[in-house]
Design a protein around this motif. Structure first.
Motif, short mmCIF file in Angstrom:
data_model
loop_
_atom_site.label_atom_id
_atom_site.label_comp_id
_atom_site.label_asym_id
_atom_site.label_seq_id
_atom_site.Cartn_x
_atom_site.Cartn_y
_atom_site.Cartn_z
N SER B 268 -49.88 115.53 77.83
CA SER B 268 -49.64 116.50 78.76
C SER B 268 -50.00 116.15 79.91
CB SER B 268 -49.92 117.88 78.09
OG SER B 268 -49.97 118.89 79.27
N ILE B 269 -49.14 116.57 81.07
CA ILE B 269 -49.80 116.35 82.58
C ILE B 269 -50.67 117.45 83.11
CG2 ILE B 269 -48.08 114.52 83.13
CD1 ILE B 269 -46.79 116.93 84.80
N HIS C 216 -49.93 104.33 85.18
CA HIS C 216 -49.16 104.91 85.74
C HIS C 216 -48.62 106.31 85.04
CE1 HIS C 216 -46.69 102.76 82.61
NE2 HIS C 216 -45.92 103.78 82.96
N LEU C 218 -49.02 109.67 84.15
CA LEU C 218 -49.89 110.99 84.51
C LEU C 218 -50.44 111.62 83.18
CD1 LEU C 218 -47.63 111.96 87.63
CD2 LEU C 218 -50.07 110.85 87.49
N GLY C 219 -49.67 111.67 82.33
CA GLY C 219 -50.18 112.47 80.99
C GLY C 219 -51.38 111.66 80.45
N ALA C 222 -54.12 112.88 82.57
CA ALA C 222 -54.68 114.16 82.65
C ALA C 222 -55.51 114.12 81.35
CB ALA C 222 -53.49 114.93 82.49
N GLU C 223 -55.23 113.50 80.38
CA GLU C 223 -56.06 113.62 79.10
C GLU C 223 -57.27 112.99 79.02
OE1 GLU C 223 -54.03 113.37 75.46
OE2 GLU C 223 -52.97 115.12 75.86
#
Lengths: 300, 333, 331
Positions: B268-269, C216, C218-219, C222-223
């Motif tokens: 998830s972003i 590239h 973004l998920g 984020a993790e």
């Protein structure tokens, strides 16, 4: 977004032409960047000019024998000296360029299309046909080209035409191999699959989409082979299986002069140097063509 | 050809128990000793105007399925009906006719455009193949379509290598659309592109769909993209369809354990939402010898004895008549 | 910050001298990576992420050249020390994992020997047998079942996920202080990606390594990351903690990039897309690289290079919208 439905014919023609010009311009830049290629091209252009203007450049009749003037050393009267029958070597070398070019061009014109058709067909169709055609080409490739050409020339009988046929027969398998390899590489590419899924026939795919991809490597190979073709022709001439006396063929001239090699070096050496320069010219050009035809080169 | 099967014209594509197996031949005699079961018994239908998202990991057979529909992969058994006509194993004239109506967009825009042709030739090739236009009419129609996908006459006579990935994919779209197909198979059309370019292509695809009345079979491994694009989704695992249903059903009420794993693996972003992923053990088995029972059984966190022997059918479990799962022990609310 | 960062990149400029002209691949790259921290480097194709990674290992080959800047690693400037020292750092103190695991493994050498090889290069006192034993231990630590047998295999016998695990073993066996992971999971499926990311996180905390995660996605960022740096066309546009950058992006490019992700988008509305194309890098930077595509563009954005502004907390952005905030120290 507004949709234009009409396109001016002239506009389209102009744009098409511009695109072509841009392509040529890029090619020119790539050509100029490769100095050796420039040298090679100059040699070939020079050869073409010599062949075209042979009657103007020659100082003597290439067949006329003036026995009292035999084996004269190079001088202002006979630039390259004279041979054992009193013929002017310079004029014979100049006229010989026509013979050499004819042989090289005809061999290219016969063996490349033949090899291309067989190679693309074998590669695209695959299976048993591929096996048979490739085993056949293996048979040819198993012998050195010169030996094979000698065998064919001997069977067909001496003469320029037969030499051309003999060299062509010895040459096609290498183009067929190359075209097949390229075809195998291209055959499963997405852009071929796309065109297949759009309903294109196999013939159309082979001719319109695969052959253009093989052309560049074939052209490169051919220009590199030109030297070998000329050498083979000269070799056949030297052995008496190619051009027959009194034809001014370079290989034949080298052969004629070998009995005088120790005392009258020019009789053999000067036509030999002509062969050397032309072969080198074709090789240099071949290397450069590869760079120009490679689409990846254009990106950088 | 006559419409032999009695199905409503609403259905554009119907696939019935499709198998695509590739023989593996080895040794001197080229004897077949095994086969890759890339697609192993798949059935589903595509209604006109649908965007059917086909998701699954690499090697699950989703690409092969798409290729089988356009005739690029050999069908071992089963049927594909397009507009009520059986299109398996068509040759000659019929294959040529079918080709007009179903187009395929490939994943890699760098390899799907012939490097030695101009954009005009690339896009116009369909018109030439099907004798729909000639001479300047080709240029005209190509330009109209190029304008639609965001190019001008400037670009028309350039070579493919002068374009970026996103631009190439738009050229490929124009090439497919020029034949006015009814069905477009999109095989990972954006997975080679950056997100910002992907957004442009996805928007374009949506616009084109309503403008040209297209039906999409949208193949992707990216669940986010599939959720955004599709109204129905099929989840594939190892050559089999494990779950199909409406997009929201799949995303919010997944029944099959594999779908649940897939959804939870999606990063998830949002950095603040703690992410509880279900981690799978091991790698996907090869499709050469798929397990006899449920294909997912060897990796399934909830596998029971029955799953190893008995291959579950794709059937309705919950209340939704559109939601099917191939699992003996589906998750139901 | 009280302690000195492990890696501090300042004003890094890398140019490529190509036939078309000078490509200004990196114009202004600056970030700091603290000890035991995972920093994400985000951006699109061609923005210079991988060039940055290679510059840190000083692996920029002609026609590329590092023009200026400094890369301070453990108090030493990698750009000024001699080649032998850099070689010593590569692999032992800074390791790099590439995107394509299959391409990075030598197909004719058993994987165990490849892992052992990295140890042998950097520790001459080690003999082959103990290096092999350590390699097997490393594979066991990665949770690979039956590590002794796995070590005997050749790369072509392995799946993509397993190859990437071997790569990670190879890169971590020397216990480097910094691990550069260049798109480590982009070639893998999501379920395998989840496995690899989880594995990397456990190992990194066990070995106490810092990670520069280039992606590239973004998920993924984020993790896995604590801090994030966003690049656009060779320029660093935003740096900060993952929460600040991804939840409250302050640079219009980052804002746009986050909105283009279709994951949570409403399918009934068109996706947000950034108009226009990435600028040509043939021109040197004279303004904000993003100005031609920016929705908030001002006149000065087209004329001047925006300085890096310090925002609240761990957050910096190079955008004139934040004029008035204190400028970050000249880099």
């Amino acid at each position: 977004m507004n949709v234009t439905h009409a396109i001016d014919k002239n506009e389209a023609r102009r744009r098409r032409w511009e695109a072509r010009r841009r392509y040529l311009k890029d090619s020119y830049i790539l050509w100029r960047r490769n100095r050796l290629m420039v040298v090679g091209t100059c040699i070939i252009v020079f050869l073409l000019l010599v062949a075209a203007f042979a009657p103007l450049l020659a100082t003597h009749d290439s067949y006329e024998q003036i026995l009292p003037d035999r084996l004269l050393a190079p001088s202002t009267k006979h630039y390259f000296g004279t041979d054992g029958l009193g013929r002017d070597i310079y004029s014979r070398v100049v006229y010989g360029s026509r013979v050499t070019l004819t042989i090289a061009c005809l061999v290219a014109a016969i063996s490349t299309p033949l090899g291309l058709v067989i190679g693309v067909f074998a590669g695209y169709v695959g299976g048993a046909i591929d096996e048979i055609l490739m085993r056949l080409s293996d048979v040819f490739l198993a012998f050195p080209k010169l030996i094979l050409a000698i065998a064919f020339a001997a069977a067909l009988g001496p003469g320029v035409e037969n030499a051309i046929v003999a060299i062509s027969v010895a040459n096609w398998p290498s183009y067929a191999r190359l075209a097949r390899a390229e075809t195998l590489g291209v055959r499963n590419n997405d852009y071929i699959q796309v065109i297949r899924s759009m309903g294109a026939s196999n013939l159309r795919i082979m001719v319109g989409h695969i052959t253009p991809m093989c052309l560049s490597s074939i052209i490169v190979r051919l220009s590199l082979d030109m030297g070998t073709i000329i050498l083979t022709a000269a070799g056949l001439g030297f052995l008496g299986l190619g051009a027959q006396p009194p034809t001014p063929e370079w290989g034949l001239m080298v052969s004629d002069g070998r009995q005088f090699l120790v005392d009258q070096w020019w009789v053999s050496t000067l036509p030999g140097i002509a062969i050397l320069i032309v072969v080198m010219g074709f090789n240099l050009m071949g290397d450069g063509i590869r760079d120009i035809l490679d689409p990846h080169q254009r990106q950088s | 050809m006559q419409n032999k099967t009695n199905i409503p014209a609403k259905t554009l594509l119907r696939i019935e128990d499709l198998h695509v197996h590739f023989p593996i031949r080895e040794g001197m005699l080229k004897r077949q000793h095994a086969s890759v079961k890339a697609v192993n018994g798949i059935s589903f239908t595509l209604e006109r105007g649908d965007v059917f998202g086909l998701v699954g990991e690499s090697g699950c057979g989703k690409t092969t399925l798409g290729r089988a529909v356009v005739g690029l992969a050999p069908v071992t058994s089963g049927d594909i009906y397009f507009n009520g006509q059986r299109i398996v194993g068509l040759t000659g004239r019929e294959a040529y006719e079918r080709a007009r109506h179903i187009q395929l967009i490939f994943q890699d825009p760098y390899s799907s455009l012939h490097p030695r042709k101009t954009v005009c030739d690339l896009v116009g090739v369909g018109l030439k193949l099907h004798d729909l236009a000639e001479g300047y009419e080709i240029d005209e129609r190509v330009l109209a379509l190029l304008n639609r996908v965001g190019f001008s006459i400037e670009h028309m006579y350039r070579y493919a290598h002068e374009f970026s990935g996103g631009q190439r994919q738009r050229i490929a779209l124009a090439r497919a659309l020029i034949l006015q197909p009814e069905l477009l198979i999109l095989d990972e059309p954006t997975s080679a592109l950056d997100v910002s370019v992907q957004a442009q292509i996805l928007n374009l695809l949506k616009e084109l769909q309503s403008e040209f009345h297209l039906t999409y079979l949208f193949i992707s491994h990216d669940l986010g993209v599939v959720r955004y694009m599709s109204n129905r989704i099929g989840v594939m695992y190892l050559g089999s369809m494990v779950e199909t249903g409406l997009t929201n059903d799949i995303f919010y009420r997944p029944q099959h354990p594999y779908t649940r794993v897939l959804l939870s693996s999606l990063p998830s972003i949002d950095p603040d939402t703690p992410h509880i992923g279900i981690l799978l053990e091991g790698d996907p088995p090869t499709p050469i010898n798929p397990p006899p029972g449920c294909p997912f059984a060897p990796r399934c966190p909830e596998c029971k004895d029955r799953c190893r022997i008995d291959k579950p059918e794709l059937v309705q479990h919950g209340q939704d008549s559109t939601h099917f799962a191939a699992c003996h022990f589906p998750h139901l609310e | 910050m009280t302690t000195q960062p492990l890696l501090s990149v300042k004003n890094l400029k890398v140019h490529f001298y190509t036939l078309r002209g000078i490509v200004h691949a990196l114009e202004r790259v600056a970030f700091e990576l603290n000890r035991q921290e995972t920093l994400g480097l985000a951006g699109e194709t061609g923005c210079g992420k991988s060039v940055t990674a290679r510059a840190i290992l000083r692996l920029i080959d002609p026609p590329g050249r590092i023009i200026s800047g400094s890369i301070i690693f453990e108090g030493r400037d990698i750009l000024t020390i001699d080649e032998a020292e850099v070689r010593d750092i590569r692999g032992s103190q800074i390791s790099m994992i590439m995107q394509e695991p299959k391409m990075s493994l030598n197909p004719v050498i058993r994987v165990g020997d490849q892992v052992a090889e990295t140890l042998l290069i950097h520790d001459r006192s080690l003999n082959r047998r103990s290096a092999r034993r350590q390699a097997v231990d490393m594979l066991a630590q990665l949770g690979i079942p039956d590590p002794t047998r796995m070590a005997q295999r050749y790369p072509h016998e392995l799946s993509g996920g397993m190859s990437q695990r071997i790569m990670i073993a190879m890169m971590l066996v020397t216990r480097p202080k910094l691990l550069i992971a260049d798109e480590p999971t982009s070639a893998l499926d999501v379920t395998i990606q989840a496995q690899i990311l989880a594995l990397m996180q456990t190992l990194v905390s066990e070995i106490q390594t810092s990670v520069l995660m280039i992606t590239h996605d973004l998920g993924v960022m984020a993790e896995t990351c604590e801090r994030v740096a966003v690049m656009y066309a060779g320029d660093m546009v935003e740096v900060g903690s993952v929460h600040n950058v991804l939840k409250h992006p302050q640079h219009p490019y980052t804002q746009g990039l986050l909105q283009t992700v279709p994951d949570k988008a409403n399918p009934d509305q068109p996706l947000f897309s950034i108009e226009g194309n990435v600028p040509s890098l043939l021109e040197p930077q004279t303004n904000c690289r993003f100005a031609p595509r920016c929705a908030h563009v001002m006149d000065r954005c087209k004329r001047e290079i925006p300085p890096v502004y310090n925002l609240n907390g761990d957050h910096q952005a190079a955008c004139f919208l934040h004029d008035g905030s204190p400028e970050a120290q000249a880099v």
